[in-house]
Scaffold this active site. Sequence first.
Site, short mmCIF file in Angstrom:
data_model
loop_
_atom_site.label_atom_id
_atom_site.label_comp_id
_atom_site.label_asym_id
_atom_site.label_seq_id
_atom_site.Cartn_x
_atom_site.Cartn_y
_atom_site.Cartn_z
CG HIS A 77 4.76 -32.50 10.12
ND1 HIS A 77 5.06 -33.20 11.27
CD2 HIS A 77 5.54 -31.39 10.15
CE1 HIS A 77 5.97 -32.52 11.97
NE2 HIS A 77 6.27 -31.42 11.31
CD GLU A 79 3.63 -37.69 8.63
OE1 GLU A 79 4.53 -38.38 9.11
OE2 GLU A 79 3.71 -36.44 8.50
CB CYS A 102 6.07 -35.97 14.88
SG CYS A 102 4.61 -35.01 14.37
CB CYS A 105 1.97 -36.81 12.08
SG CYS A 105 2.44 -35.21 11.36
#
Length: 155
Positions: A77, A79, A102, A105
Amino acid sequence: MKRNDYISWDKYFMGVAALSAMRSKDPNTQVGACIVNQQKRIVGIGYNGLPYGCEDDKFSWEREGSFLNTKYPYVVHAEPNAILNAISSLENCVIYVTLFPCNECSKLIIQSGIKEIVYMDDKYNGTDSDKAAKLMLDAAGVKYRKVSKISLNIE
């Protein structure tokens, strides 16, 4: 006299996050992140994509099917990519992200010392992952706030 129609810091840094998202090869969801320190300096950027060294054409980008034939076990992801790309401590930083993080993260954001999340979209609002993320962020004292969507017109 200076001009008065310049963009805000929020729009500026969200613009960097949105520009980063344009690097994503994901056909469905492109996410970008930009981490900023207290001096308003960018210390990390990232977007969702495969790990370094993994060729984009050799892994699935599908959302449905058996686990190993989807993108989910492979994509990093935005992040964590921004956190891993950071050039300094992330203590008390702000992360600008185009999509609310999410739960996985959110753990990394909390552990890295980031104290605020600024996001544009919350399309998974109300899901179990979203609820878990917000429970952890609230418990850890990480603030989060939504900003209006921006559009980039880059030629």
